[in-house]
Design an enzyme around this catalytic site. Structure first.
Site, PDB file in Angstrom:
ATOM      1  N   LEU A   1      31.320  10.821  32.067  1.00 59.41           N
ATOM      2  CA  LEU A   1      31.571  10.307  33.280  1.00 59.41           C
ATOM      3  C   LEU A   1      32.979  10.043  33.347  1.00 59.41           C
ATOM      4  O   LEU A   1      33.780   9.970  34.494  1.00 59.41           O
ATOM      5  CB  LEU A   1      30.861   9.062  33.566  1.00 59.41           C
ATOM      6  CG  LEU A   1      29.371   9.132  33.807  1.00 59.41           C
ATOM      7  CD1 LEU A   1      28.752   7.805  34.057  1.00 59.41           C
ATOM      8  CD2 LEU A   1      28.995  10.095  35.044  1.00 59.41           C
ATOM      9  N   GLY A   2      33.590   9.932  32.212  1.00 58.70           N
ATOM     10  CA  GLY A   2      34.968   9.594  32.219  1.00 58.70           C
ATOM     11  C   GLY A   2      35.700   9.013  30.819  1.00 58.70           C
ATOM     12  O   GLY A   2      34.741   8.860  29.885  1.00 58.70           O
TER      13      GLY A   2
ATOM     14  N   GLY B   1      38.813   6.677  28.497  1.00 58.17           N
ATOM     15  CA  GLY B   1      39.924   5.722  28.797  1.00 58.17           C
ATOM     16  C   GLY B   1      40.650   5.723  27.392  1.00 58.17           C
ATOM     17  O   GLY B   1      40.270   6.381  26.443  1.00 58.17           O
TER      18      GLY B   1
ATOM     19  N   GLY C   1      37.734   4.644  24.588  1.00 58.27           N
ATOM     20  CA  GLY C   1      36.774   5.353  24.420  1.00 58.27           C
ATOM     21  C   GLY C   1      36.179   6.186  25.700  1.00 58.27           C
ATOM     22  O   GLY C   1      36.872   6.297  26.612  1.00 58.27           O
ATOM     23  N   SER C   2      34.944   6.576  25.751  1.00 56.59           N
ATOM     24  CA  SER C   2      34.444   7.308  26.764  1.00 56.59           C
ATOM     25  C   SER C   2      33.216   6.650  27.437  1.00 56.59           C
ATOM     26  O   SER C   2      32.468   5.907  26.657  1.00 56.59           O
ATOM     27  CB  SER C   2      34.016   8.631  26.210  1.00 56.59           C
ATOM     28  OG  SER C   2      35.163   9.475  25.624  1.00 56.59           O
ATOM     29  N   VAL C   3      32.827   7.065  28.646  1.00 55.27           N
ATOM     30  CA  VAL C   3      31.613   6.466  29.099  1.00 55.27           C
ATOM     31  C   VAL C   3      30.691   7.846  29.709  1.00 55.27           C
ATOM     32  O   VAL C   3      31.195   8.859  30.247  1.00 55.27           O
ATOM     33  CB  VAL C   3      32.192   5.941  30.534  1.00 55.27           C
ATOM     34  CG1 VAL C   3      30.776   5.367  31.057  1.00 55.27           C
ATOM     35  CG2 VAL C   3      33.154   4.721  30.458  1.00 55.27           C
TER      36      VAL C   3
ATOM     37  N   LYS D   1      29.371   3.118  27.423  1.00 54.00           N
ATOM     38  CA  LYS D   1      30.740   3.089  27.339  1.00 54.00           C
ATOM     39  C   LYS D   1      30.710   3.042  25.853  1.00 54.00           C
ATOM     40  O   LYS D   1      30.531   1.915  25.050  1.00 54.00           O
ATOM     41  CB  LYS D   1      31.552   1.730  27.800  1.00 54.00           C
ATOM     42  CG  LYS D   1      33.016   1.802  27.640  1.00 54.00           C
ATOM     43  CD  LYS D   1      33.679   0.537  28.132  1.00 54.00           C
ATOM     44  CE  LYS D   1      35.246   0.794  27.923  1.00 54.00           C
ATOM     45  NZ  LYS D   1      35.948  -0.582  28.630  1.00 54.00           N
TER      46      LYS D   1
ATOM     47  N   ASP E   1      44.242  -5.132  33.548  1.00 54.65           N
ATOM     48  CA  ASP E   1      44.387  -3.715  33.650  1.00 54.65           C
ATOM     49  C   ASP E   1      43.853  -3.370  34.967  1.00 54.65           C
ATOM     50  O   ASP E   1      42.853  -2.316  35.254  1.00 54.65           O
ATOM     51  CB  ASP E   1      43.664  -3.036  32.267  1.00 54.65           C
ATOM     52  CG  ASP E   1      43.927  -1.750  32.192  1.00 54.65           C
ATOM     53  OD1 ASP E   1      45.032  -1.231  32.853  1.00 54.65           O
ATOM     54  OD2 ASP E   1      43.315  -0.892  31.523  1.00 54.65           O
TER      55      ASP E   1
END
Length: 902
Positions: A589-590, A592, A595-597, A612, A718
């Site tokens: 999904l994305g 950051g 990490g990743s989702v 996540k 953030d």
């Protein structure tokens, strides 16, 4: 008139010369070859191979840089190619990579491929090819050869030894043969392949002994697969020479004898397969030297003697399978102390004895334990309740005794519990009904007494229950799993009664109420005052304990991960891996900073979740995991992302794994709607003006809750569009608390005066200016980020846009246009949604209403993002302001609509 034939002849001669030039290797020779290839194979993929584009742009075709008219790669994997492989491929003489795998090709590999002297990689796997030509192994530049899953038969040509520079050779899943008469000459010839790193000849019909010459590939060979063959004899003692090996699979063979002690020299070994063989004798203690080993498969063989305690040195091991051997003695405690053991521990069907060591509770990440079919005894250690991600527990066919430990109720994710054919006694604990995911429960052939716990009928996932051959008594429940129970599941319990009619059990006796009425009244007269006094006493004690516990929590704050585990049911790595298809790119999904989702479907759940996964190799990611856990466990607000559960485990590579399971947001992040990836903007991929206002209100209210209504206060640190997620109804939820800060109670309401010692918090473009000067995280820093994000939402201009150079930023950009040129800097996609006016006058009115609201929105964004912290608007006032802007906008819209209607 005579000149015309001459001109025609000259023209024909030019055409012939052109064709001749092309045939001798001119620029169009490869194009002609490709067209001939297309003519020999029907496939929809080849439809693009036509004159409308250069052949170098045809699908699957790559031309060289130095020779732009020569084909260097042809990749047509999974392209539905059928028929025999046309020999014209051999004319692509500059070809370096050829991949025709996973098609419907059959017949012979054409010998013409032997002309591809530049070929480095050949992949013809997963077809129906049947003949390997000798010429193929004359290609001395080949490095990668994959011929697996075809229909090759007979012997491998001895010329395979000419592939001096080959690195990977895959021949598995064919019908290749080798026997004593051939003496494995092709393996012997492979000793000349000085660069060979990967050899896979699995799933063939090789027989005879494994030639010792294979150990000559001592430094280069990294992966060796000879499984699923009929090879026999013993493992070469010199197997220890293959010091470069990290994968060794000898499973499903007829190998016999003992494991050479020299195997302990394979220090790089990550996986070893010795399963389904005739190997026997002791498991050598030298195997404990394989400190990089992740997976050890040695089930269904003839190993005997004790399990070596040296296995406890394999600190990276996450799979241990030693079932169906002749192992005896006790289970070494050292095995239960392996921190990485997480996939499964299978020691079933041996002759192991003694109790289960209490160290079993150390396996907090284990997914499955199978100790069935042994001679184990004693009680199940209460510490087994620490294995909180355990899904399957098989302890049947042993001599365990005593009761079922209450701690099993801690295993909320347990799906299979089999305790049949032991000597368990006592009552079945009612707490077993709190194991929420239990699907199969087998307690047959024990000495359990008392009633069947009624709590079992509340387990909606339980579909298989066996309590046969015990001493159970009383009424059989009728709900849940008991609705479909069969007689065989309760047989052997003479004192059971009731249940569904299909069980054919006698009805339970009915108490004579009249006979016992007076006796009950007397009992109540004594019991009620006593019970009342006891309840008061218990209530006082409970209140004291709760107060004491609250004080203790304040004084001794537990680690974040433990708090999360208490609050949420933990899940295992494998549940998340299965639900996300091994964290595939398709479910990403994305990404950051930490990490990743991924999109994920949990077992037995219909709803999607977001996982996540933290990149623990990234500096600060562990702290980010802890910070997010700590923040999310404290908050409850409709516009904050909700945590469902967490995972702190070991992955299949033996690496630490941490993840949060969050509610799934089907409309992705706000960033994707402000800056759509599609070059064609439409109402379906952009936001209307009213949607933006609603989203802003959700965000501001969430932040107001964190700052002013959450104890203690939380600073997000953030705030940016990619951290705002949109639900199905386009409502917004704030996420990513990875660098959030929880303020101590002594902190002032708006600002921390001390300098920060942890570095700048936030993302470039959204960071408050004072953070760059060393100021600590503050509420006013969040307000700055909110102001920048607000301006970005209505201008569709990123604060990191290339236009912002030197001292210019998004705040200054908006301030310069404020208030007169608000429409000039507004996001043009807003107007895609304003199409309901009937004439120019209506359009002008709508545009005027939006312009008036835009001025107010930009004014709010500018006020929140001022350079000096103390000049910024207080968040509570900002929330009131954005509500007023939205109310005024909708009020003006209603007035306009009424004017249009009249």
């Amino acid at each position: 008139m005579a000149i015309r034939p001459t001109r025609l002849a000259l023209s024909l001669l030019c055409v012939v010369m052109t064709i001749g030039t092309a045939s001798r290797g001119g620029g169009n020779s490869d194009e002609a070859t490709l067209l001939a290839f297309k003519a020999g194979h029907s496939s929809s993929v080849l439809a693009s191979w036509n004159s409308s584009a250069s052949f170098c742009n045809w699908e699957g075709v790559t031309c060289g840089r130095r020779r732009p008219t020569r084909v260097v790669a042809l990749d047509l994997r999974s392209s539905n190619l059928t028929g025999t492989l046309t020999p014209v491929v051999g004319n692509l003489t500059f070809l370096r990579w050829l991949n025709l795998s996973s098609n419907g090709l059959y017949g012979e590999i054409p010998p013409s491929l032997g002309r591809l002297r530049h070929l480095r990689s050949l992949d013809l796997g997963s077809n129906s090819l049947s003949v390997i030509p000798y010429s193929l192994f004359n290609l001395t530049s080949l490095k990668y050869v994959y011929l697996f899953r075809n229909r090759f038969s007979g012997f491998v040509p001895s010329t395979v030894g000419r592939l001096r520079f080959v690195e990977r050779l895959g021949l598995y899943s064919n019908r290749l043969e080798a026997d004593k008469s051939k003496g494995w000459e092709f393996i012997t010839s492979l000793a000349n392949c000085s660069q060979l790193q990967y050899l896979d000849i699995a799933y063939n019909s090789f027989s005879g002994k494994l030639p010792r010459s294979i150990v000559n590939l001592s430094t280069t060979l990294q992966e060796l697969y000879v499984d699923h063959n009929s090879i026999s004899g013993s493992m070469p003692e010199e197997i220890g020479n293959l010091i470069g090996l990290d994968m060794l699979d000898l499973g499903f063979t007829n190998l016999s004898g003992v494991i050479p002690t020299s195997i302990g020299k394979l220090a790089n070994l990550v996986e070893i397969g010795l399963h389904y063989t005739s190997l026997s004798g002791l498991i050598p203690s030298s195997i404990g030297n394989l400190t990089n080993l992740n997976r050890l498969y040695a089930f269904y063989s003839n190993f005997e003697g004790p399990i070596p305690a040296s296995l406890g040195e394999l600190k990276k091991l996450f799979v241990l399978g030693l079932s169906n051997n002749h192992l005896n003695g006790s289970i070494p405690r050292e095995i239960f102390e392996l921190p990485s053991l997480s996939w499964f521990l299978d020691l079933s069907s041996n002759s192991l004895s003694g109790p289960i060591p209490s160290e079993v509770g150390t396996l907090v990440n284990i997914n499955a334990v199978d100790l069935s079919g042994n001679q184990l005894s004693g009680q199940i250690p209460d510490s087994i309740g620490n294995c909180i991600v355990l899904e399957s527990l098989y302890l049947e066919e042993n001599s365990f005794e005593g009761g079922i430990p209450q701690s099993l109720s801690n295993l909320k994710g347990l799906t299979i519990l089999n305790l049949t054919m032991n000597k368990f006694s006592g009552k079945i604990p009612d707490t077993i009904g709190s194991i929420q995911q239990l699907q199969k429960l087998s307690l047959a052939h024990n000495n359990f007494s008392g009633p069947i716990p009624a709590s079992l009928q509340n387990l909606t996932t339980l579909w298989q229950l066996d309590v046969s051959f015990n001493n159970l008594q009383g009424e059989v429940p009728v709900k849940g799993v008991f609705r479909n129970l069969t007689f065989s599941s309760v047989v052997g319990n003479d004192n059971l009664c009731g249940g569904i009619p299909q069980l054919h059990l006698p009805p339970c006796p009915i108490l004579d109420v009249r006979k016992n009425k007076n006796q009950h009244l007397k009992s109540l007269a004594i019991a009620l005052p006593t019970t009342g006094a006891m309840l008061v006493l218990v209530s006082v004690i409970v209140l004291i304990l709760l107060h004491h516990r609250k004080l203790k929590r304040r004084q001794n704050r537990q680690a974040t991960s433990l708090v999360i585990e208490e609050q949420y049911q933990r899940v295992s790595y494998y549940v998340l891996s299965r639900g996300s298809n091994d964290f595939s790119e398709a479910n990403l999904l994305g990404k950051g900073r930490y990490g990743s989702v991924y999109r994920c479907t949990l077992d037995n759940e219909d709803a999607l979740v977001a996982v996540k996964v933290f990149d623990l190799q990234q500096l600060g990611s562990s702290k980010s995991f802890e910070a997010e856990c700590e923040a999310l466990r404290r908050v409850r607000h409709r516009s904050l992302i909700k945590i469902i559960t967490c995972c702190s485990s070991i992955d299949p590579r033996g690496q630490e794994f941490k993840a949060l399971v969050l509610e799934f947001m089907p409309n992705g992040s706000l960033d994707g709607w402000i800056h759509p990836k599609s070059s064609k903007c439409s109402p379906s991929n952009t936001l209307s003006f009213s949607q933006r206002l609603n989203i802003v209100i959700d965000i501001f209210e969430a932040m107001d809750y964190l700052h002013n209504h959450c104890q203690p206060s939380i600073i997000h640190c953030d705030m940016k569009p990619s951290n705002i997620l949109l639900a199905e109804d386009m409502s917004a939820k704030v996420g990513d608390f990875g660098i959030s800060k929880i303020l101590p109670k002594s902190t002032t309401k708006t600002h921390l005066n001390s300098k920060s010692s942890i570095g700048i918090r936030g993302s470039i473009g959204y960071i408050a200016p004072e953070y760059g000067e060393g100021s600590a995280a503050s509420k006013l820093g969040d307000i700055y980020s909110l102001g920048i994000m607000l301006l970005e939402m209505f201008t569709a201009t990123s604060p990191t846009d290339d236009m912002f150079k030197d001292s210019l930023n998004l705040h200054d950009f908006a301030a310069a246009a404020f208030p007169d040129r608000a429409l000039e800097i507004a996001d043009e996609t807003i107007w895609l949604h304003e199409t309901n006016y009937t004439d120019v006058t209506d359009a002008s009115m709508t545009r005027g209403i939006i312009q008036q609201s835009l001025v107010s929105v930009f004014g709010l964004g500018i006020s929140c993002s001022k350079q000096q912290p103390r000049e910024r608007m207080v968040l509570a006032d900002a929330v009131s302001k954005i509500h007023a802007i939205r109310d005024e906008y909708f009020k003006s819209q209603m007035v306009e609509q009424r004017a249009i209607e009249h």
